[in-house]
Design an enzyme around this catalytic site. Sequence first.
Site, PDB file in Angstrom:
ATOM      1  N   GLY A  91       0.845  -1.190   0.000  1.00 49.06           N
ATOM      2  CA  GLY A  91       0.000   0.000   0.000  1.00 49.06           C
ATOM      3  C   GLY A  91       0.878   1.236   0.000  1.00 49.06           C
ATOM      4  O   GLY A  91       2.061   1.149   0.333  1.00 49.06           O
ATOM      5  N   CYS A 118       5.273  -6.260   1.483  1.00 43.85           N
ATOM      6  CA  CYS A 118       5.654  -4.848   1.485  1.00 43.85           C
ATOM      7  C   CYS A 118       4.991  -4.103   2.643  1.00 43.85           C
ATOM      8  O   CYS A 118       5.362  -4.302   3.795  1.00 43.85           O
ATOM      9  CB  CYS A 118       5.368  -4.223   0.124  1.00 43.85           C
ATOM     10  SG  CYS A 118       6.247  -2.672  -0.087  1.00 43.85           S
ATOM     11  N   TYR A 119       3.976  -3.268   2.373  1.00 46.19           N
ATOM     12  CA  TYR A 119       3.303  -2.580   3.493  1.00 46.19           C
ATOM     13  C   TYR A 119       2.791  -3.617   4.499  1.00 46.19           C
ATOM     14  O   TYR A 119       2.853  -3.409   5.717  1.00 46.19           O
ATOM     15  CB  TYR A 119       2.132  -1.733   2.966  1.00 46.19           C
ATOM     16  CG  TYR A 119       1.432  -0.952   4.058  1.00 46.19           C
ATOM     17  CD1 TYR A 119       1.971   0.237   4.529  1.00 46.19           C
ATOM     18  CD2 TYR A 119       0.255  -1.421   4.644  1.00 46.19           C
ATOM     19  CE1 TYR A 119       1.358   0.949   5.548  1.00 46.19           C
ATOM     20  CE2 TYR A 119      -0.372  -0.719   5.668  1.00 46.19           C
ATOM     21  CZ  TYR A 119       0.188   0.472   6.111  1.00 46.19           C
ATOM     22  OH  TYR A 119      -0.425   1.169   7.128  1.00 46.19           O
ATOM     23  N   HIS A 205       8.310  -7.721  -3.781  1.00 49.10           N
ATOM     24  CA  HIS A 205       7.018  -8.026  -4.417  1.00 49.10           C
ATOM     25  C   HIS A 205       7.087  -9.347  -5.192  1.00 49.10           C
ATOM     26  O   HIS A 205       7.508  -9.362  -6.344  1.00 49.10           O
ATOM     27  CB  HIS A 205       6.624  -6.887  -5.370  1.00 49.10           C
ATOM     28  CG  HIS A 205       6.211  -5.658  -4.640  1.00 49.10           C
ATOM     29  ND1 HIS A 205       4.924  -5.439  -4.214  1.00 49.10           N
ATOM     30  CD2 HIS A 205       6.927  -4.605  -4.198  1.00 49.10           C
ATOM     31  CE1 HIS A 205       4.855  -4.297  -3.566  1.00 49.10           C
ATOM     32  NE2 HIS A 205       6.063  -3.768  -3.535  1.00 49.10           N
ATOM     33  N   GLU A 207       4.750 -10.914  -6.493  1.00 45.64           N
ATOM     34  CA  GLU A 207       3.711 -11.008  -7.529  1.00 45.64           C
ATOM     35  C   GLU A 207       4.158 -10.473  -8.884  1.00 45.64           C
ATOM     36  O   GLU A 207       3.538 -10.774  -9.899  1.00 45.64           O
ATOM     37  CB  GLU A 207       2.434 -10.274  -7.069  1.00 45.64           C
ATOM     38  CG  GLU A 207       2.527  -8.750  -6.950  1.00 45.64           C
ATOM     39  CD  GLU A 207       3.142  -8.240  -5.653  1.00 45.64           C
ATOM     40  OE1 GLU A 207       3.804  -9.031  -4.959  1.00 45.64           O
ATOM     41  OE2 GLU A 207       2.983  -7.044  -5.349  1.00 45.64           O
ATOM     42  N   ASP A 264     -17.530 -11.285 -22.049  1.00 44.27           N
ATOM     43  CA  ASP A 264     -18.143 -11.415 -20.731  1.00 44.27           C
ATOM     44  C   ASP A 264     -19.627 -11.769 -20.813  1.00 44.27           C
ATOM     45  O   ASP A 264     -20.086 -12.699 -20.146  1.00 44.27           O
ATOM     46  CB  ASP A 264     -17.970 -10.119 -19.919  1.00 44.27           C
ATOM     47  CG  ASP A 264     -16.508  -9.732 -19.790  1.00 44.27           C
ATOM     48  OD1 ASP A 264     -15.645 -10.601 -19.998  1.00 44.27           O
ATOM     49  OD2 ASP A 264     -16.227  -8.557 -19.503  1.00 44.27           O
ATOM     50  N   LYS A 408     -10.458 -11.610 -16.250  1.00 44.11           N
ATOM     51  CA  LYS A 408     -10.732 -11.803 -17.685  1.00 44.11           C
ATOM     52  C   LYS A 408     -10.145 -13.120 -18.217  1.00 44.11           C
ATOM     53  O   LYS A 408     -10.794 -13.834 -18.973  1.00 44.11           O
ATOM     54  CB  LYS A 408     -10.129 -10.627 -18.457  1.00 44.11           C
ATOM     55  CG  LYS A 408     -10.572 -10.535 -19.886  1.00 44.11           C
ATOM     56  CD  LYS A 408     -11.894  -9.842 -19.951  1.00 44.11           C
ATOM     57  CE  LYS A 408     -12.344  -9.517 -21.326  1.00 44.11           C
ATOM     58  NZ  LYS A 408     -13.553  -8.690 -21.292  1.00 44.11           N
TER      59      LYS A 408
END
Length: 552
Positions: A91, A118-119, A205, A207, A264, A408
């Site tokens: 964050g 992280c945060y 990070h 990710e 979608d 998606k």
Amino acid sequence: LLLISHEKLCRIEVMAYVPLRTACFSSQPKEVPHPMQNVQRIVLVDFGAQYTQLIARRVREAKVFCEVVSYLTPLSEILEKKPVGIILSGGPASVLDADAPHIDPAIYEQGIPVLGICYGMQLTAYTLGGTVERAAQREYGRVPVDFDVNSPLFAGMKAQSVAWMSHTFHVTHAPEGFTSIAHSENCAFCAMANPEKRIYAVQFHPEVTHSEEGQKVIANFLYNVCGCTGDWTMSTFIDNAIASIREQVGPNGRVMLGLSGGVDSSVAAALISRAIGERLTCVYVDHGFMRKNETESVREVFTKQFPVNLVIVDARDRFLTKLAGVSDPETKRKLIGGEFVYCFADEAKKLEGVEFLAQGTIYPDVIESGSVKGSAVIKSHHNVGGLPADVRAKFTGGLVEPLRMLFKDEVRKVGEELSMPHDMVWRQPFPGPGLAIRIMGDITADKLETVRESDAILREEVALAGLERDVNQYFTVLTNTRTVGVMGDERTHDFVLAIRAVTTDDFMTVDWARLPYDLLAKVSARIVNEVPRVNRVVYDITTKPPATVEWE
Ligand code: XMP
């Protein structure tokens, strides 16, 4: 009825929008059964990081369901979700700020594994009595990190690899019971752990793909620490979603859905069709600005493969008349948007006994709409109807949104799992106003034919060249400019047609695609030979910014 998000139809405000969810259903409909109730889940607590969605996607790529909640969510609500693990996101704040977001310290006492990122790491250190300080110098970018590979979090990894850092504050003393399990040259606590309590935290990070072994770290947390089994697959999702649609709608309930031909709404329609068959009515408004064969394909799929009560509104003449002589792009959008709602509402009024409205809402819409961020603001272009009040009042049962929890790429996997046609599942983004905004200036039936046929040729050739997945969006634009040419012995004065092809991750910034010259040569030759009213083809080599993807 499934209503396509109005954003897709028209980016500008056509009328006074009201979020459909609130406007339609002021008294909350009965609790919607959760299609993921039988799968293990990770709860990801969002502290406003730009990478939150990415963390959730990485967890799901590791075949574990991940749900994002706001940091404002009470602990009791998080526990009700029965998470097998909790991730605290990064964050923008500093834990030392007076108004920094915090977390109920009891979250660490539930016996549920926690991973702070992280945060989330700094918050864990701070909350449990460690020290967080401003670093002498901001650590940003790729940093070589030494990992303790004996920790279950880093098992099977190299002792040193590159991790992506982005922080100004760092942990200087770990809380009691924690030890450092990774360090870099500037940072003694690149990661810390209290294995007994199964609490882990990383300053980098995992990710982002720049962290060489990031996905391994996430998988290790899921499988080595939380004991996940990897039960999040699209076939489990489909079974659960079908069961929950049936439960929500009941044995006799009827649903209406606005089908746009996009991924979608088409996948939502297919799923609901599997669940309740022809108790689903799909309304498809053919405004005449669709690409070649799209309406036929919708008809074919939703009458044969996924039979629904399909209403195709042939409004082609009506739209063309409405748009005659209009050349201002925003007026075009506004007229098309307004007319579309009118056609749609007209059909909705005629239908008897339909009490549910279905929408192809997907997870990024939900996250971005504010329902996760804890903000009351709902983006007006999501979940909006713009439908007249008497039509909205019909849907007393509530909203059916089977894709609400999917990203998606997962929606596409569901489409593939359901054996939907490749073209429908992999359809490139297509603006709601369609070909109308790819004809510069006023629209006529002839110009529509020109842009539609040239678009079909381009798509065919890109597919033949095997480049469909490499180029994110590609289309032709009929410029309003005529140039002199020569065909046979005749002098011509015909249109210039432009080809636009772009590569991008997010459509906020794009690069022009380096299509091979041979491919461009073939497309150009075919267009001038086969498509009427074109004697010159040009290629758009502008990035966004400063240009946009579309020309209008
Ligand atoms: P731009 O032109 O803004 O396009 O760079 C970014 C993406 O948005 C699509 N786009 C639209 N989509 N209604 C839509 O639903 C619209 O009016 C509209 N205009 C642009 C565009 O095709 C690209 O994918």
